[in-house]
Each structure stands twice: as C-alpha cells, then as structure tokens.
Design a protein around this motif. Structure first.
Motif, PDB file in Angstrom:
ATOM      1  N   THR A  71       1.734   0.532  11.103  1.00  0.00           N
ATOM      2  CA  THR A  71       2.257   1.872  11.271  1.00  0.00           C
ATOM      3  C   THR A  71       1.788   2.750  10.119  1.00  0.00           C
ATOM      4  N   LEU A  72       1.135   3.838  10.440  1.00  0.00           N
ATOM      5  CA  LEU A  72       0.790   4.816   9.413  1.00  0.00           C
ATOM      6  C   LEU A  72       1.993   5.732   9.266  1.00  0.00           C
ATOM      7  N   SER A  73       2.424   5.952   8.034  1.00  0.00           N
ATOM      8  CA  SER A  73       3.673   6.671   7.839  1.00  0.00           C
ATOM      9  C   SER A  73       3.496   7.855   6.903  1.00  0.00           C
ATOM     10  N   THR A  74       4.616   8.317   6.357  1.00  0.00           N
ATOM     11  CA  THR A  74       4.627   9.515   5.533  1.00  0.00           C
ATOM     12  C   THR A  74       3.784   9.387   4.271  1.00  0.00           C
ATOM     13  N   LYS A  75       3.282   8.217   3.984  1.00  0.00           N
ATOM     14  CA  LYS A  75       2.380   8.053   2.844  1.00  0.00           C
ATOM     15  C   LYS A  75       1.128   8.915   3.004  1.00  0.00           C
ATOM     16  N   GLN A  76       0.854   9.313   4.241  1.00  0.00           N
ATOM     17  CA  GLN A  76      -0.321  10.131   4.513  1.00  0.00           C
ATOM     18  C   GLN A  76       0.031  11.629   4.568  1.00  0.00           C
ATOM     19  N   ALA A  77       1.311  11.955   4.394  1.00  0.00           N
ATOM     20  CA  ALA A  77       1.749  13.357   4.478  1.00  0.00           C
ATOM     21  C   ALA A  77       1.677  14.022   3.108  1.00  0.00           C
ATOM     22  N   GLY A  78       1.285  15.292   3.097  1.00  0.00           N
ATOM     23  CA  GLY A  78       1.270  16.063   1.870  1.00  0.00           C
ATOM     24  C   GLY A  78       0.354  15.519   0.791  1.00  0.00           C
ATOM     25  N   MET A  79      -0.719  14.868   1.211  1.00  0.00           N
ATOM     26  CA  MET A  79      -1.638  14.232   0.257  1.00  0.00           C
ATOM     27  C   MET A  79      -2.899  15.071   0.025  1.00  0.00           C
ATOM     28  N   GLU A  80      -2.906  16.296   0.576  1.00  0.00           N
ATOM     29  CA  GLU A  80      -4.058  17.194   0.468  1.00  0.00           C
ATOM     30  C   GLU A  80      -5.325  16.573   1.064  1.00  0.00           C
ATOM     31  N   LEU A  81      -5.136  15.784   2.118  1.00  0.00           N
ATOM     32  CA  LEU A  81      -6.279  15.180   2.794  1.00  0.00           C
ATOM     33  C   LEU A  81      -7.129  16.262   3.442  1.00  0.00           C
ATOM     34  N   THR A  82      -8.430  16.138   3.302  1.00  0.00           N
ATOM     35  CA  THR A  82      -9.349  17.070   3.954  1.00  0.00           C
ATOM     36  C   THR A  82     -10.186  16.368   5.011  1.00  0.00           C
ATOM     37  N   GLU A  83     -10.247  15.049   4.958  1.00  0.00           N
ATOM     38  CA  GLU A  83     -11.012  14.265   5.920  1.00  0.00           C
ATOM     39  C   GLU A  83     -10.052  13.532   6.847  1.00  0.00           C
ATOM     40  N   PRO A  84     -10.383  13.454   8.134  1.00  0.00           N
ATOM     41  CA  PRO A  84      -9.510  12.724   9.054  1.00  0.00           C
ATOM     42  C   PRO A  84      -9.512  11.232   8.753  1.00  0.00           C
ATOM     43  N   LEU A  85      -8.459  10.555   9.167  1.00  0.00           N
ATOM     44  CA  LEU A  85      -8.420   9.104   9.020  1.00  0.00           C
ATOM     45  C   LEU A  85      -9.551   8.473   9.815  1.00  0.00           C
ATOM     46  N   LYS A  86     -10.016   7.343   9.346  1.00  0.00           N
ATOM     47  CA  LYS A  86     -11.038   6.613  10.088  1.00  0.00           C
ATOM     48  C   LYS A  86     -10.455   6.150  11.412  1.00  0.00           C
ATOM     49  N   VAL A  87     -11.303   6.048  12.415  1.00  0.00           N
ATOM     50  CA  VAL A  87     -10.852   5.711  13.766  1.00  0.00           C
ATOM     51  C   VAL A  87     -10.076   4.407  13.777  1.00  0.00           C
ATOM     52  N   GLU A  88     -10.534   3.420  12.993  1.00  0.00           N
ATOM     53  CA  GLU A  88      -9.851   2.123  12.989  1.00  0.00           C
ATOM     54  C   GLU A  88      -8.433   2.221  12.430  1.00  0.00           C
ATOM     55  N   GLN A  89      -8.145   3.262  11.661  1.00  0.00           N
ATOM     56  CA  GLN A  89      -6.795   3.450  11.129  1.00  0.00           C
ATOM     57  C   GLN A  89      -5.827   3.961  12.206  1.00  0.00           C
ATOM     58  N   TRP A  90      -6.373   4.540  13.242  1.00  0.00           N
ATOM     59  CA  TRP A  90      -5.537   5.021  14.332  1.00  0.00           C
ATOM     60  C   TRP A  90      -5.140   3.886  15.270  1.00  0.00           C
ATOM     61  N   HIS A  91      -6.038   2.936  15.443  1.00  0.00           N
ATOM     62  CA  HIS A  91      -5.787   1.854  16.394  1.00  0.00           C
ATOM     63  C   HIS A  91      -4.633   0.977  15.905  1.00  0.00           C
ATOM     64  N   GLY A  92      -3.689   0.702  16.769  1.00  0.00           N
ATOM     65  CA  GLY A  92      -2.559  -0.139  16.415  1.00  0.00           C
ATOM     66  C   GLY A  92      -1.390   0.611  15.810  1.00  0.00           C
ATOM     67  N   ALA A  93      -1.579   1.890  15.487  1.00  0.00           N
ATOM     68  CA  ALA A  93      -0.486   2.664  14.882  1.00  0.00           C
ATOM     69  C   ALA A  93       0.553   3.047  15.928  1.00  0.00           C
ATOM     70  N   VAL A  94       1.808   3.003  15.517  1.00  0.00           N
ATOM     71  CA  VAL A  94       2.913   3.456  16.361  1.00  0.00           C
ATOM     72  C   VAL A  94       3.297   4.892  15.997  1.00  0.00           C
ATOM     73  N   GLU A  95       3.225   5.192  14.697  1.00  0.00           N
ATOM     74  CA  GLU A  95       3.480   6.537  14.208  1.00  0.00           C
ATOM     75  C   GLU A  95       2.372   6.934  13.236  1.00  0.00           C
ATOM     76  N   ILE A  96       1.923   8.182  13.345  1.00  0.00           N
ATOM     77  CA  ILE A  96       0.956   8.719  12.399  1.00  0.00           C
ATOM     78  C   ILE A  96       1.521  10.029  11.850  1.00  0.00           C
ATOM     79  N   HIS A  97       1.705  10.064  10.534  1.00  0.00           N
ATOM     80  CA  HIS A  97       2.272  11.229   9.850  1.00  0.00           C
ATOM     81  C   HIS A  97       1.181  11.836   8.965  1.00  0.00           C
ATOM     82  N   LEU A  98       0.608  12.943   9.410  1.00  0.00           N
ATOM     83  CA  LEU A  98      -0.461  13.603   8.652  1.00  0.00           C
ATOM     84  C   LEU A  98      -0.113  15.061   8.360  1.00  0.00           C
ATOM     85  N   MET A  99       1.169  15.376   8.356  1.00  0.00           N
ATOM     86  CA  MET A  99       1.578  16.766   8.172  1.00  0.00           C
ATOM     87  C   MET A  99       1.336  17.232   6.747  1.00  0.00           C
ATOM     88  N   ASP A 100       1.225  18.561   6.618  1.00  0.00           N
ATOM     89  CA  ASP A 100       1.112  19.228   5.315  1.00  0.00           C
ATOM     90  C   ASP A 100      -0.074  18.742   4.497  1.00  0.00           C
TER      91      ASP A 100
END
Length: 198
Positions: free
Chosen positions: A3-32
């Motif tokens: 599960t990808l979680s809030t660890k990915q939120a508010g991190m000033e990410l400019t690049e999308p997650l790699k495709v393999e990071q999406w596979h198997g995820a139940v929740e993806i938090h990429l806000m802010d």
C-alpha cells in the motif's frame, strides 16, 4: 499486498511514481505535491483509493490512466488544473466518491457521467461548469451532491435540466452555489416550483 500511503503526500514530488509502484497498491496518496504528469496506463487491479488533490501543476490526465483500475472507489482531483476528463475515467464503474473541488479550469461535466451508477458523492464546488447534463439523473445512488455554476453565454437555458434532482431519490445533501446575476437560476426555481405544484 503493498500500500502506498501518506508517505508520498506533501513531498514536493515532481515526477510520477514508477509504474511498478502502482501495481499491487490498494491506496495511493500523492496529494499536495508538484506533479505535472501521471503514468499513461498503470496496472492497478487492487487500487481502491487515489488521492491526487493539491497538485496545482497537473493540467492533464493521460487518456488511458484509468483503464486498469477496475475497483477504484474514491478519486480526489481537487485543486488541480485539469480541464476535462479522459475517456478512461468513465470505465470506473466501482467509483463511489469523485471530488473535483476547486478545479477552476474545469468547465463541463460530460454526459458519460451517467455511466458511473455506483457514485454516491460528487463534489464540483469551485469548478467553472455552466450546467449539469441530464444524464446526472441516472446516478440513482447519489447521496451527496455539491455544485457551483459559472455564468457564461453558452446557449444553455437551464442550469439543471427539469426533473433531474427529483429523480435522485437517495440524495441526502445538496449544495448549489450560483451567481446572483445568473438569470437561468431564477427560471430554474420557477420551473421547479411549477412542477411541484402540478
């Protein structure tokens, strides 16, 4: 099951997650973050929640983004700069909550919205839509509807087509924000009043 979680939120990410990071995820938090692009067609067979709100630089959703998200239930695109929805969005037949709050460049809700029969919450507050498509009446499970209408000279005489709201019998909460100068609103209220009296 990852599960990808809030660890990915508010991190000033400019690049999308790699495709393999999406596979198997139940929740993806990429806000802010500072995302301006997303993967073209990630395979997300278990994804139920996708939070993308607050990515102000996100102007476009890839055409095929939602092709492989068969169980997605919650999608938040609030406070992004998207202008429209890709055709793959209307494949999200399990979607229950869709939030577009504060999307000031979003101007029209497509009639295909009627395909999302399980939708329970729809938030369009702060968008620039001028009217609702009549197909909104097909969302018979809708419980919470938040709308704001922007006045353009579009040729549409009605903000909400007659009979649409009365058809949404599961509706519990309804919020409508309209410009006081929009003459169509007065006509709409008058027409609804006549329908109720008749």
């Amino acid at each position: 099951m990852s599960t990808l979680s809030t660890k990915q939120a508010g991190m000033e990410l400019t690049e999308p997650l790699k495709v393999e990071q999406w596979h198997g995820a139940v929740e993806i938090h990429l806000m802010d973050n500072n995302l301006c692009e997303l993967p073209e067609s990630p395979d997300c067979p278990q994804l139920k929640i996708l939070f993308l709100q607050g990515n102000a630089d996100l102007t476009m959703i890839p055409t095929l983004l939602f092709n492989h998200m068969p169980v997605l239930q919650v999608l938040d695109l609030s406070f992004t700069s998207i202008q429209d929805l890709p055709i793959s969005f209307f494949k999200l037949v399990a979607l229950r909550e869709f939030l577009l709050r504060g999307c000031e460049l979003f101007m029209e809700l497509p009639p295909e919205i009627g395909q999302l029969k399980k939708l329970e919450k729809l938030d369009l507050d702060g968008t620039q839509i001028t009217h609702l498509p009549i197909e909104i009446q097909e969302l018979l499970n809708l419980e919470n509807l938040t709308l704001s209408f922007y006045e353009y000279d579009t040729g549409y005489d009605s903000i909400i087509p007659p009979g649409v709201l009365s058809n949404l019998q599961q509706l519990i909460e309804l919020s409508i924000d309209v410009s006081p100068d929009d003459h169509r609103w007065g006509s709409h209220v008058k027409n609804q009043h006549q329908l109720l009296e008749g």
